[in-house]
Design a protein around this motif. Structure first.
Motif, mmCIF file in Angstrom:
data_model
loop_
_atom_site.group_PDB
_atom_site.id
_atom_site.type_symbol
_atom_site.label_atom_id
_atom_site.label_comp_id
_atom_site.label_asym_id
_atom_site.label_seq_id
_atom_site.Cartn_x
_atom_site.Cartn_y
_atom_site.Cartn_z
ATOM 1 N N MET A 1133 0.833 -1.201 0.000
ATOM 2 C CA MET A 1133 0.000 0.000 0.000
ATOM 3 C C MET A 1133 0.866 1.249 0.000
ATOM 4 S SD MET A 1133 -1.357 0.448 3.908
ATOM 5 C CE MET A 1133 -0.223 0.623 5.282
ATOM 6 N N ALA A 1134 0.225 2.352 -0.403
ATOM 7 C CA ALA A 1134 0.802 3.686 -0.267
ATOM 8 C C ALA A 1134 -0.055 4.449 0.727
ATOM 9 C CB ALA A 1134 0.819 4.396 -1.620
ATOM 10 N N TRP A 1135 0.605 5.258 1.563
ATOM 11 C CA TRP A 1135 -0.163 5.990 2.574
ATOM 12 C C TRP A 1135 0.336 7.410 2.698
ATOM 13 C CZ3 TRP A 1135 2.994 7.800 6.341
ATOM 14 C CH2 TRP A 1135 4.148 7.078 6.669
ATOM 15 N N MET A 1136 -0.552 8.235 3.225
ATOM 16 C CA MET A 1136 -0.249 9.624 3.527
ATOM 17 C C MET A 1136 -0.873 9.935 4.876
ATOM 18 S SD MET A 1136 -1.422 12.939 3.738
ATOM 19 C CE MET A 1136 -3.014 12.790 2.986
ATOM 20 N N GLN A 1137 -0.048 10.390 5.841
ATOM 21 C CA GLN A 1137 -0.513 10.615 7.207
ATOM 22 C C GLN A 1137 -0.527 12.090 7.522
ATOM 23 O OE1 GLN A 1137 0.309 7.863 10.479
ATOM 24 N NE2 GLN A 1137 1.393 9.521 11.486
ATOM 25 N N ILE A 1138 -1.659 12.543 8.086
ATOM 26 C CA ILE A 1138 -1.809 13.933 8.536
ATOM 27 C C ILE A 1138 -1.529 13.937 10.036
ATOM 28 C CG2 ILE A 1138 -3.343 15.911 8.616
ATOM 29 C CD1 ILE A 1138 -5.043 14.451 6.473
ATOM 30 N N CYS A 1139 -0.429 14.511 10.406
ATOM 31 C CA CYS A 1139 -0.034 14.540 11.815
ATOM 32 C C CYS A 1139 -0.728 15.710 12.513
ATOM 33 C CB CYS A 1139 1.479 14.652 11.947
ATOM 34 S SG CYS A 1139 2.365 13.261 11.219
ATOM 35 N N GLU A 1140 -1.266 15.422 13.686
ATOM 36 C CA GLU A 1140 -1.973 16.421 14.479
ATOM 37 C C GLU A 1140 -2.934 17.217 13.600
ATOM 38 O OE1 GLU A 1140 -1.925 16.693 17.667
ATOM 39 O OE2 GLU A 1140 -0.338 15.208 17.999
ATOM 40 N N PRO A 1141 -3.970 16.562 13.066
ATOM 41 C CA PRO A 1141 -4.862 17.242 12.109
ATOM 42 C C PRO A 1141 -5.648 18.380 12.754
ATOM 43 C CG PRO A 1141 -5.775 15.123 12.774
ATOM 44 C CD PRO A 1141 -4.392 15.177 13.352
ATOM 45 N N THR A 1142 -5.949 19.371 11.918
ATOM 46 C CA THR A 1142 -6.798 20.499 12.300
ATOM 47 C C THR A 1142 -7.857 20.680 11.215
ATOM 48 O OG1 THR A 1142 -5.387 22.091 11.175
ATOM 49 C CG2 THR A 1142 -4.861 21.608 13.490
ATOM 50 N N ASP A 1143 -8.715 21.676 11.378
ATOM 51 C CA ASP A 1143 -9.774 21.902 10.395
ATOM 52 C C ASP A 1143 -9.218 22.304 9.031
ATOM 53 O OD1 ASP A 1143 -11.628 21.272 12.250
ATOM 54 O OD2 ASP A 1143 -12.238 23.348 12.686
ATOM 55 N N LYS A 1144 -7.989 22.812 8.999
ATOM 56 C CA LYS A 1144 -7.399 23.187 7.712
ATOM 57 C C LYS A 1144 -7.177 21.969 6.827
ATOM 58 C CE LYS A 1144 -4.943 27.300 9.392
ATOM 59 N NZ LYS A 1144 -3.624 27.946 9.542
ATOM 60 N N GLU A 1145 -7.036 20.815 7.433
ATOM 61 C CA GLU A 1145 -6.759 19.618 6.654
ATOM 62 C C GLU A 1145 -8.038 18.960 6.127
ATOM 63 O OE1 GLU A 1145 -3.518 21.012 8.065
ATOM 64 O OE2 GLU A 1145 -4.746 20.113 9.644
ATOM 65 N N LYS A 1146 -9.171 19.563 6.339
ATOM 66 C CA LYS A 1146 -10.405 19.018 5.772
ATOM 67 C C LYS A 1146 -10.392 19.177 4.248
ATOM 68 C CE LYS A 1146 -13.550 19.912 9.684
ATOM 69 N NZ LYS A 1146 -14.772 20.602 10.090
ATOM 70 N N GLY A 1147 -11.176 18.335 3.562
ATOM 71 C CA GLY A 1147 -11.324 18.467 2.116
ATOM 72 C C GLY A 1147 -11.046 17.161 1.383
ATOM 73 N N HIS A 1148 -10.984 17.286 0.050
ATOM 74 C CA HIS A 1148 -10.762 16.127 -0.796
ATOM 75 C C HIS A 1148 -9.273 15.816 -0.888
ATOM 76 C CE1 HIS A 1148 -14.874 16.884 -2.104
ATOM 77 N NE2 HIS A 1148 -14.880 15.661 -2.591
ATOM 78 N N TYR A 1149 -8.942 14.530 -0.756
ATOM 79 C CA TYR A 1149 -7.570 14.059 -0.919
ATOM 80 C C TYR A 1149 -7.549 13.069 -2.091
ATOM 81 C CZ TYR A 1149 -6.174 16.199 3.492
ATOM 82 O OH TYR A 1149 -5.880 17.089 4.477
ATOM 83 N N THR A 1150 -6.546 13.206 -2.921
ATOM 84 C CA THR A 1150 -6.444 12.373 -4.124
ATOM 85 C C THR A 1150 -5.033 11.818 -4.232
ATOM 86 O OG1 THR A 1150 -8.076 13.744 -5.256
ATOM 87 C CG2 THR A 1150 -6.701 12.308 -6.631
ATOM 88 N N ILE A 1151 -4.951 10.555 -4.601
ATOM 89 C CA ILE A 1151 -3.674 9.944 -4.947
ATOM 90 C C ILE A 1151 -3.688 9.650 -6.437
ATOM 91 C CG2 ILE A 1151 -4.507 7.626 -4.317
ATOM 92 C CD1 ILE A 1151 -1.635 6.866 -3.685
ATOM 93 N N GLU A 1152 -2.608 10.022 -7.117
ATOM 94 C CA GLU A 1152 -2.470 9.781 -8.539
ATOM 95 C C GLU A 1152 -1.228 8.936 -8.777
ATOM 96 O OE1 GLU A 1152 -2.449 13.270 -10.876
ATOM 97 O OE2 GLU A 1152 -4.558 13.771 -10.498
ATOM 98 N N ILE A 1153 -1.422 7.834 -9.497
ATOM 99 C CA ILE A 1153 -0.322 6.936 -9.838
ATOM 100 C C ILE A 1153 -0.122 7.046 -11.350
ATOM 101 C CG2 ILE A 1153 0.514 4.559 -9.771
ATOM 102 C CD1 ILE A 1153 -1.527 4.100 -7.486
ATOM 103 N N HIS A 1154 1.026 7.559 -11.771
ATOM 104 C CA HIS A 1154 1.314 7.801 -13.185
ATOM 105 C C HIS A 1154 2.099 6.624 -13.752
ATOM 106 C CE1 HIS A 1154 0.189 12.091 -12.714
ATOM 107 N NE2 HIS A 1154 0.690 11.909 -11.501
ATOM 108 N N ASP A 1155 1.662 6.165 -14.942
ATOM 109 C CA ASP A 1155 2.381 5.048 -15.576
ATOM 110 C C ASP A 1155 3.039 5.451 -16.889
ATOM 111 O OD1 ASP A 1155 0.306 5.363 -17.304
ATOM 112 O OD2 ASP A 1155 -0.633 3.416 -16.932
#
Length: 1373
Positions: A1133-1155
């Motif tokens: 797997m690939a992961w992305m961690q938001i450390c100590e999240p706040t309201d600024k980190e709300k919203g859409h998150y997208t991962i793009e894998i380019h081939d």
């Protein structure tokens, strides 16, 4: 009776509703209708009430049930009578309301309405808005409109009104509080379009439009719409049946009179007997309806179309379409119908498509299509039959066959319905009748009393004399102040009509004079009134005029010239011109004679005693100021023809105007479907200056609205007019221009039809293959014995010229250029005399002349055409083949190769050959070395033709060829032993394993195969098998560490071959892209996982490595790895961690894998409830981690097992830790130990704790444990103590079990009573995360509840029982 009353009530309601849309012409008529309805309603209300019939007597045992049922039925009857009475009263009130409403409406026009509010046109306050929706979802269109009075709103789709009742459940139209809405349920792709709403009131109209786009999700079914097939219907009809077509009808052949069934088998789910699928049959895009000619059935999984009596009308493309759940499915095939066997051998087939049009009270125009004739004799005409509907007797309408495919049928009875059929006739007999037409009712047609008259009726022509014919016709149905008639005639085949009379003739019969014997004519008539000419009547039957004999040769005198025009006048003479006769009488016109007279005289005087050769003549010795009339006669071998009509009265007054006079002699050539070449002669009178150009005006026949064709004047006397309507007739006139202005227009030309003659051909430019001469050749589509070919350049006749020579024979004529040069460029034309305008032209431009000269030179100086020039190719073994290919070679061809000016012959090491069939000449050099550099030439001689081709192989070009030859030589040697037929390459499997593969050839059992990386041999689990023909090296979990140079070595006693593959740079990037393509396609949706450090988004895939081009985005902004946003991954797997999240980190998150070619993206919306739940879980895990970090625990010092001899001291010491400092408790066999003289418990500095037992006994064996805890929790650590007596063997300790009790002396100091410690409570389960549970391989930070055991678990090692566990947090007091 009640049923009748209810029906009448419903009729009244329906009629009342519909009356809102009916406009009544008088109050009287409406009152009569109301009174009639009142009488019907009164009669209905006067019906007696329903009474219960008497029942037969029943047995006593059934009497009780009978009374119960009778009582119940009586109550129902009373209710029914009450309801009937209520309906009668309502009906009577409704009738009264209708009468009152109509009386009020009748009085409305008598008074003037005073508007309560200011009138206002409709206006959209809120317009429609466009929508894009998915298929099978609803869409709602809303708008707000204002206006006074309230506007009437109508909805449209693609300008077609929307009717909700036409598709129940599909559309819903709403109007609430001025807001109008259209709701479309379960949208289909075909619902896409422009929707509009139109609001209308007496003061205006307003429109609002919006586009609805219905899209189908990827993979959704689509309906085919192929060009040329039956068009799809406008909307998808609702259907709950799933229909699949199986075996269906194919191409079918039939014969007239037989029957044919087209069958389509299908599977219907569910198959309901009472609900068959909705199906339709089409023929050539036309929907078929059940009739006597087409029987349709569907059911039981079979749809059938039966044609019980085939006719050629039935031939065509048949399509079966059935509605199914997702739209429609269909099948098409062609049905061919051939003619039935005629009753008489050689008779034609039956006509087709009989239709009736122009229906009047006693007149119907019947038309049809002719049958196809192949081996039958030509059709000479048709018979039309009719019969009244209901009768079986057919009556023939025409006594003699009509040759055209239409016939006006007269003598019909007004109001009667008729059917028609047609039979074809040829010399062998009469065909079978066609299929009869549909019924037509003769009825009087209303017509405006003003306007042109209708067309005259049937025209009949008969012979009168040798040069005249008697023509009569029926008067038109609507005369409209008729003035008279014009009679036109045409020679069969000429397609040109000429007038027979020049003044309207008032009677319905006329004698036409001036006809040419030997010609066949047809006639037509037009009626004339003050509004113009009517439509032409139908043509008469052809009439043949007997030829006269002159000198034993069939000749006739020419017809009369016409179109006499005045070209100039000087006060004492007039220059006249006229048009040649339309018919020459079979011989060439030799001359003309002119007569003149003063306009006030009746006596004609001869002008020219000697014949005039040309059609222009100057009449001298005239008196100035006198008006003169002229007539002309033409002369041929048969004699003097008829005189022309007298000309207009021309005044003999000198012309002094500054502008030029009229042009004359307008003629037409090169008549095509959309263009005509107009020619004329220059005016005789030029005015006060030379003529600088001409304007050409054009108008359709019968119109006086002339349009100028050319915007600028043309400087020559011809103009090609293009853009004409095919089949339309036009007239032209010409106006000359000089410096003073535009002169007088010429006389209007004769009408000309823009229609090419059948078989028209154009001039062809070519080169004689024998002599090389350039020529223009023309073949006329028609010509007579007297016809001549007149060639022109720039439309000036070529008489004698040294530049060209002309030869003609039969229908062919050729113009040959003697020595073509630039001065021969121009437009060349040819006209054929004594024909119906057969002509053509050709423009010789500089480019084409150059091409023809080149071709002429090649013919006069022949060369051997080469398909390919001299070329070379490298063959196997390093041989070099030089070859050239000619288009054609003879068996006597001679050739030679020259290399560096030295002729080469076929010898050892050099082979030369040729192949006549392919035209290839080749030379193969076996030893191609550095000495082979130079120029290679081949010279070919074949009869008179020659050719030569050269190839220069020097410098870089030679080096390339030499290198390739040496390579091929080495390749040949390499392939003698084991070798690679395909060198190393890679491909990636579905599990993202990189495979290095190669293919082998010429191997044997003794052949060895070895893999190397960076010259170090690679040991593989499965030894390679060269005999399989291929070998592969798997590289799982591919990453940057796998870069390097890989080598495969293949060898045996015959030799060795090596393949090297460098996995770095571009190759490494291609492999990573291939892995990314497979991994990206397998990527799961983003999964949310909370950790003590923050919120983590995880994307699981087949394989992940950090070398893959992976990007994370937050609200379209790319995320870089930082302390706040950490990016990483594992092999899964690939992961992305938001450390100590706040309201600024709300919203859409997208991962793009380019081939490398495309990207695979997955998105997660971290907002709303998802973020709230995730943040709460993060806080909980963070607190749990903090507690885990600071809880009480044993850091070390305690053994797992202690074995000690009796009467020795035992000291158990360990280091503990906790923040705050923990509490320590010791246990033996789950009973707390209290410190005393024998058991000493110490806890020093909050870090070190010990349990000391003085002089142990066997009874002290058992399970000891320490419990370390603080407010955040703690843990147990267990030690097994085994005490043995002196002299005994050291026992084998059994972990996790208590030692057996042994009777021993009671110690001096009594042991403290053990206090039972309550079992630690099970930790409370954590709050469920809002994201999916991670896979089993991911360790959860939440502690696992302890397994049930009488002793707390001690460790997680196997096979040793658990040694320690987390202690629950003490309960706060």
């Amino acid at each position: 009776m009640p049923a009748r009353a209810v029906t009448l009530y419903r009729q009244e309601q329906t009629q009342h509703q519909s009356s809102k849309h009916v406009v009544h012409h008088s109050r009287k008529s409406s009152s009569q209708v109301v009174k009639k309805k009142q009488v019907q309603a009164t009669e209905a209300m006067a019906e007696p009430a329903y009474t219960v019939p008497a029942f037969r007597e029943r047995a006593p045992e059934g009497m009780q049930e009978y009374q119960r049922v009778a009582a119940h039925f009586g109550r129902d009857l009373v209710q029914l009578q009450q309801e009937l009475h209520r309906m009668k009263v309502a009906t009577q009130e409704q009738v009264k309301n209708i009468e009152i409403t109509r009386e009020v409406k009748g009085m409305m026009p008598l008074r003037k309405d005073i508007p309560a509010e200011v009138p206002k046109a409709p206006d959209f306050l809120v317009s429609l808005r466009s929508h894009t929706v998915w298929e099978k979802t609803p869409v709602k269109l809303f708008c707000t409109v204002s206006g006074q009075p309230n506007p009437i709103v109508k909805w449209y789709r693609n300008n077609v009104a929307i009717e909700p009742l036409s598709a129940p459940g599909k559309y819903k139209i709403e109007n609430k509080y001025g807001v109008h809405g259209l709701i479309i349920s379960r949208c289909a792709v075909t619902d896409s379009g422009v929707y509009s709403v139109v609001a209308t009131n007496p003061h205006g109209k307003a429109t609002s439009k919006a586009t609805v786009c219905v899209r189908r999700p990827q993979g959704g079914g689509e309906l085919s719409h192929l060009p040329g097939l039956v068009p799809l219907l406008s909307g998808i009809r609702p259907s709950k049946l799933e229909v699949t077509l199986l075996d269906s009808f194919g191409v079918t052949f039939g014969t007239e009179g037989e029957f044919v069934s087209l069958v389509a088998n299908m599977v219907v789910v569910p198959d309901l007997p009472n609900l068959p699928p909705e199906a339709m049959w089409y023929r050539d895009d036309t929907l078929l309806m059940p009739s006597r000619w087409a029987e349709m059935s569907i059911g039981g999984g079979v749809a059938k179309l039966t044609l019980p009596h085939l006719n050629k009308d039935d031939e065509g493309l048949y399509t079966f379409r059935v509605w199914t759940k997702d739209g429609t499915t269909e099948h098409s095939a062609y049905l061919f119908v051939k003619d039935a066997t005629p009753t008489v051998a050689g008779a034609p087939g039956a006509p087709m498509d009989v239709t009736a049009s122009d229906v009047n009270a006693d007149y119907v125009l019947v038309s049809w299509k002719p049958p196809n004739t192949t081996h039958e004799a030509p059709i000479t005409g048709y018979f039309v039959d009719r019969r009244k509907s209901g009768s079986k007797d057919w009556v023939q309408c025409n006594d003699s066959p009509v040759k055209v495919c239409k016939l006006p049928v007269h003598g019909l009875t007004e109001g009667a319905s008729y059917h028609f059929r047609v039979r074809a006739v040829n010399k062998d007999g009469i065909s079978l009748p066609s299929r009869m037409s549909s019924g037509v009712t003769a009825a009087e047609v209303e017509s405006d009393v003003e306007g042109v008259p209708s067309a005259p009726g049937q025209v009949i022509a008969s012979r009168n004399t040798k040069t005249s014919a008697f023509v009569q016709w029926d008067a038109p149905k609507h005369a409209n102040n008729l003035m008279g008639y014009y009679v036109d005639a045409s020679v069969i085949g000429s397609k040109t009509w000429f007038p027979c009379n020049h003044r309207p003739y008032k009677h319905t019969r006329f004698v036409v004079h001036g006809l040419v014997p030997g010609d066949t004519y047809v006639f037509r008539v037009q009626a004339v009134n003050a509004y113009g000419l009517s439509e032409e009547s139908q043509e008469s039957a052809p009439l043949f005029i007997d030829a006269a004999l002159l000198g034993a040769v069939e000749y006739a005198t020419p017809s009369a010239p016409y179109g006499i025009s005045l070209l100039n006048c000087n006060g004492s003479s007039m220059t006249l011109a006229w048009k040649r006769p339309k018919h020459t009488g079979g011989s060439k016109i030799k001359s003309y004679y002119l007569d003149k007279r003063e306009a006030e005289s009746v006596e004609w005087k001869e002008v020219n005693p000697s014949p005039v050769v040309h059609r222009i003549f100057t009449v001298e010795n005239l008196t100035g100021g006198v008006f003169y009339e002229f007539k002309v006669q033409a002369v041929n071998l048969a004699g003097v023809g008829l005189p022309s009509e007298p000309s207009k009265a021309f005044a003999c007054e000198a012309w002094t105007m500054a502008e030029p006079g009229p042009a004359y002699d307008i003629s037409f050539w090169e008549v095509r479907d959309s263009s005509i070449l107009v020619q004329w002669r220059a005016p005789v009178y030029t005015g006060e200056g030379p003529i600088t150009g001409y304007f050409v005006d054009m108008a359709k026949k019968g119109s006086s609205d002339f349009v100028t064709v050319n915007a600028e004047p043309v400087g020559h006397c011809y103009l090609r007019v293009t853009g004409l309507e095919t089949g339309a007739s036009y007239v032209f006139r010409v106006r000359a221009v000089n410096a003073k202005g535009v002169g007088k227009a010429s006389d209007v030309s004769d009408p000309i039809c823009a229609k090419a003659l059948p078989g028209t051909k154009e001039i062809v430019c070519g080169v004689d293959q024998e002599t090389g001469d350039i020529f223009l050749n023309f073949e006329a589509c028609e010509a007579s014995e007297t016809s001549k070919f007149n060639w022109s350049k720039s439309y000036k006749e070529i008489t004698e010229s040294s530049r060209v020579s002309i030869t003609s024979s039969g229908r062919h004529s050729k113009l040959t250029f003697v020595n073509p040069e630039k001065e021969d460029l121009g437009i060349y034309s040819v006209a054929v005399t004594d024909t119906d305008g057969v002509s053509s032209s050709y423009s010789v431009n500089e480019e084409e002349l150059k091409k023809m000269l080149d071709l002429s030179y090649n013919i006069k100086h022949p060369i051997i055409p080469l398909k390919t020039e001299l070329n070379y190719e490298i063959l196997e073994k390093g041989h070099v083949r030089f070859w050239v290919q000619a288009l054609k070679l003879s068996s006597s061809v001679n050739y030679r190769f020259v290399v560096n000016d030295k002729a080469i012959t076929s010898a050892e090491g050099c082979k030369i050959s040729h192949d006549v069939s392919t035209g290839i000449i080749q030379m193969t050099v076996e030893h191609f070395t550095k000495a082979s550099e130079g120029t290679y030439t081949i010279q070919i001689h074949d009869g008179k033709a020659k050719s030569q081709s050269s190839l220069v192989l020097v410098g870089d070009a030679f080096k390339v060829a030499l290198k390739e030859a040496e390579f091929q030589r080495k390749e040949h040697i390499r392939k003698q032993g084991p070798h690679f037929s395909e060198y190393l390459s890679f491909h990636v499997t579905d599990d993202c394993t990189v495979m290095l593969v190669c293919k082998l050839a010429n191997v044997k059992k003794e052949t060895t195969f070895t893999w190397f990386k960076e010259d170090e041999e690679i040991t593989v689990d499965v030894p390679p098998n060269p005999m399989s023909g291929s070998c592969s090296l798997p590289i799982p979990m591919f990453s940057r560490k796998d870069q390097g140079i890989y080598k495969a070595v293949l060898g045996d006693d015959r030799g060795k071959d090596t393949s090297v593959y460098d996995i770095s740079g571009k190759v490494f990037e291609d492999i990573i892209n291939a892995i990314a393509s497979i991994a990206g396609s397998s990527a799961s949706e983003l999964v949310l996982q909370c950790t003590p450090e923050g919120i983590r988004l995880q994307c699981y895939m087949t394989y992940y490595t950090e070398e893959m081009k992976t990007s994370w985005f937050h609200k379209e902004s790319k995320i870089s790895s930082s302390e706040k946003m950490r990016i990483g991954g594992t092999s899964e797997m690939a992961w992305m961690q938001i450390c100590e999240p706040t309201d600024k980190e709300k919203g859409h998150y997208t991962i793009e894998i380019h081939d490398g070619t495309k990207s695979h993206s997955r998105t997660f919306d971290l907002s709303g409830q998802a973020y709230t739940d995730a943040y709460a879980e993060f806080q909980r895990l963070k607190a749990a981690a903090f507690a885990e970090k600071n809880r009480g625990r044993v850091l070390g010092g305690l053994p797992d097992v202690v074995t000690i001899m009796e009467k020795k001291s035992l000291s158990l010491t360990c280091t503990v830790w906790g923040d705050p400092s923990p509490e320590v408790t010791w246990f033996k066999n789950e009973q707390e130990i209290v410190s005393d003289d024998r058991y000493k418990i110490t806890f020093e500095g909050g870090k070190f704790s010990s349990l000391t037992i003085k002089s142990v006994y066997v009874e002290d064996s058992g399970k000891y444990s320490i419990n370390v805890r603080n407010k955040y929790g703690g843990e147990f650590v267990e030690i097994t103590v085994s005490v043995y007596k002196q002299g005994e063997e050291i026992p084998e300790p059994k972990l996790g079990q208590m030692s057996k009790p042994v009777a021993t002396p009671k110690p001096a100091t009594p042991a403290p009573q053990p206090v039972k410690t309550p079992t630690p409570p099970t930790p409370t389960p954590s709050i469920k995360s809002p994201t999916p549970t991670p896979p089993p391989s991911v360790k959860s930070p939440t502690p696992t509840p302890a397994p049930k055991s009488p002793t707390p678990p001690r460790s997680m090692r196997s096979p040793t029982p658990p040694r320690s566990m987390r202690s629950p947090t003490p309960t706060k007091k």
